[in-house]
Enzyme design. Structure first.
Site, PDB file in Angstrom:
ATOM      1  N   LYS A 122       0.847  -1.199   0.000  1.00 27.08           N
ATOM      2  CA  LYS A 122       0.000   0.000   0.000  1.00 27.08           C
ATOM      3  C   LYS A 122       0.880   1.246   0.000  1.00 27.08           C
ATOM      4  O   LYS A 122       1.908   1.292   0.692  1.00 27.08           O
ATOM      5  CB  LYS A 122      -0.917  -0.026   1.229  1.00 27.08           C
ATOM      6  CG  LYS A 122      -1.942   1.101   1.265  1.00 27.08           C
ATOM      7  CD  LYS A 122      -2.886   0.960   2.469  1.00 27.08           C
ATOM      8  CE  LYS A 122      -3.911   2.082   2.504  1.00 27.08           C
ATOM      9  NZ  LYS A 122      -4.865   1.966   3.621  1.00 27.08           N
ATOM     10  N   SER A 124      -9.895   2.374   2.739  1.00 30.58           N
ATOM     11  CA  SER A 124      -8.968   3.034   1.833  1.00 30.58           C
ATOM     12  C   SER A 124      -8.029   2.093   1.095  1.00 30.58           C
ATOM     13  O   SER A 124      -7.375   2.491   0.130  1.00 30.58           O
ATOM     14  CB  SER A 124      -8.128   4.039   2.623  1.00 30.58           C
ATOM     15  OG  SER A 124      -7.313   3.372   3.586  1.00 30.58           O
ATOM     16  N   SER A 169     -10.473   0.132   7.044  1.00 28.61           N
ATOM     17  CA  SER A 169      -9.832   0.179   5.722  1.00 28.61           C
ATOM     18  C   SER A 169      -9.122  -1.094   5.291  1.00 28.61           C
ATOM     19  O   SER A 169      -8.610  -1.166   4.176  1.00 28.61           O
ATOM     20  CB  SER A 169      -8.846   1.354   5.657  1.00 28.61           C
ATOM     21  OG  SER A 169      -9.541   2.571   5.645  1.00 28.61           O
TER      22      SER A 169
END
EC number: 6.3.5.7
Length: 494
Positions: A79, A159, A183
């Site tokens: 990420k 997210s 998330s």
């Protein structure tokens, strides 16, 4: 040879050790898949092909010498919130345009130490603020799943939407993610993958771009429960560079997989039964209870009376901490700098151009609740509510509850162009209604796929555990996984 991208972490690990194929072959298979699919799905914002092949070659050398780490040769996506040495790290925000850190986050350093291979950086909501991966400076991520008989583009959740989409589309074996209010778990539920948010303090936050420091926690997204257990063992560690890191032994989480849950008490909170919740989600929740009952667990009703205040309290606390954390992005030391006639104008122009609308909204909310005259009315009150929510969970665990079972989201994945949700902040925030209490209290939570909606989309169930009892919720999640089966998106992308 079978398609190497179909293998789980456990399968790839065992095959690499047996010499069935090389780490370079496995990595090359993923790089080819990314090259074809990423222009459509937009899961990666940077692909580190040369570095990946170099790391894979080093893994092959260690495998040949019998010196393999627990993730030796396993290609992962990272990420874009984790600092990776000399590799694009922007939190998918324009304000960090061109930033390449000269340091490595503790989580990724742990993965590299155990032999993992970095394929690249994954798309995400800007600074992890969002539930649909639509706030990224690099554009939205497309969910690999589609409704039956439809070609409508769906969101992958957020997210960590790039992480969940990449795992679901076989563009990495597993991925790192972060969870501030859901998330990891919500994107996992939207894409038929497994995601675990560990206890606060289990994984170091050092070198991870901060959103809300008292809520953020790193964790893995994988194709199944076992893969998440393997990744979490590597990601977790005590770190003196993170003052909130907890010095506790890291279990071998994989060992809990397949163990009996007979006699365990599973709590079902009545407050999670919402009037407007999809009937499919309610039915799935009941199915999950039945799975666990059949495995010998005892299902008990519990009450968490203050969780109804968790969502508004969360957005006060998270926005307040975000406004403080994001004050450091000023155009002076790194990232974007817009010209101005003086330093004040430079600050204003840089922050105005660099931040997206959702981030600006949360900064404004955070600044407001921390301002004189409103600090006590909002921020302090939200922190008091947080304590009450913690007390509710403590009381449930004190009466012998081993884990709590809830839905992950009120609905399956929604459309990328769903204006009703896109233009309604409250509707978007309600996606996290079942996940934020876990972050407010710092407990571990795992999302596991448990079925499909009538439209053919994955639905997930959440297990919440006692502090640092990740192995227990993984053990229970595996029971659900075995009963429900695993789910894969039907391939429509190249």
């Amino acid at each position: 040879m079978t398609d190497l991208t179909m293998l789980t972490i456990a399968q790839a690990r065992d095959s690499l050790k047996k010499g069935d194929f090389k780490a370079t072959e496995l990595t090359e298979a993923y790089l080819q898949a990314i090259e074809l699919a990423n222009p459509i799905l937009n899961a990666y914002v940077a692909v580190t092909a040369e570095q990946a092949m170099r790391m894979a070659a080093e893994s092959d050398n260690r495998l040949a010498k019998g010196e393999a780490g627990i993730l030796e040769g396993i290609p992962l996506g990272i990420k874009d919130l984790f600092a990776t040495y000399d590799v694009h790290t922007q939190g998918c925000s324009y304000i960090l345009d061109g930033f390449k850190p000269k340091y490595e986050s503790t989580v990724t350093a742990n993965l590299w130490k155990d032999g993992a291979v970095m394929l690249g950086k994954l798309n995400m909501d800007e600074f992890a603020m969002g539930s649909s991966n639509e706030t990224s400076y690099y554009g939205p991520v497309i969910n690999p799943w589609r409704k039956k008989g439809s070609d409508e583009k769906l969101v992958p959740g957020g997210s960590s939407g790039g992480s969940s989409a990449a795992v679901a589309a076989r563009l990495c074996v597993g991925a790192t993610a972060t969870d501030t209010g859901g998330s990891i778990r919500q994107p996992a539920a939207f894409t038929g993958t497994v995601g675990i948010k560990p206890t606060y303090g289990r994984c170091s936050r050092w070198g991870t771009i901060a959103y809300a420091s008292s809520l953020d926690q790193a964790g893995p997204i994988g194709r199944d429960v076992r893969d998440c257990a393997i990744m979490l063992r590597s990601m977790a560690s005590f770190d003196r560079k993170d003052s909130t890191s907890v010095d506790l032994p890291i279990p071998d989480y994989e060992k809990c997989i397949g163990q009996s849950i007979k006699g365990m008490k599973i709590g079902i909170p009545k407050e999670y039964r919402l009037e407007w919740m999809s009937t499919e989600v309610i039915e799935l929740w009941q199915k999950g209870m039945d799975f666990l009952k059949e495995a010998g667990a005892e299902i008990v009703d519990i009450s968490l009376p203050h969780v109804k205040y968790a969502l508004p309290s969360y957005y006060i606390v998270a926005s307040a901490e975000a406004s403080s954390n994001l004050a450091r992005y000023d155009g002076v030391r790194f990232g974007l700098r817009m010209p101005g006639k003086d330093i004040v104008e430079m600050y204003e122009k840089t922050r105005s151009a660099g931040f997206g609308d959702e981030v600006k909204q949360r900064i404004l909310i955070g600044t407001y609740v921390l301002s004189s005259g409103y600090y006590d009315a909002y921020y302090i009150k939200a922190q008091k509510v947080r304590t009450l929510i913690k007390n509710d969970f403590d009381q449930c665990f004190a009466i012998g509850v081993d884990a709590i079972l809830t839905p992950v989201t009120p609905t399956p994945a929604f459309g990328l162009a769903d204006e009703k949700i896109k233009n309604d902040s409250i509707a978007m925030y309600l996606n996290d209604i079942f996940t934020v209490p876990v972050n407010m209290v710092g407990l571990p939570g795992v999302s596991v796929p448990a079925g499909l909606s009538s439209s053919g989309l994955p639905l997930g169930l959440q297990l919440i555990g006692k502090p640092f009892a990740e192995e227990v919720i993984l053990q229970i999640a595996y029971i659900i996984e075995q009963a429900a089966g695993t789910f894969s998106a039907k391939k429509w992308w190249p």
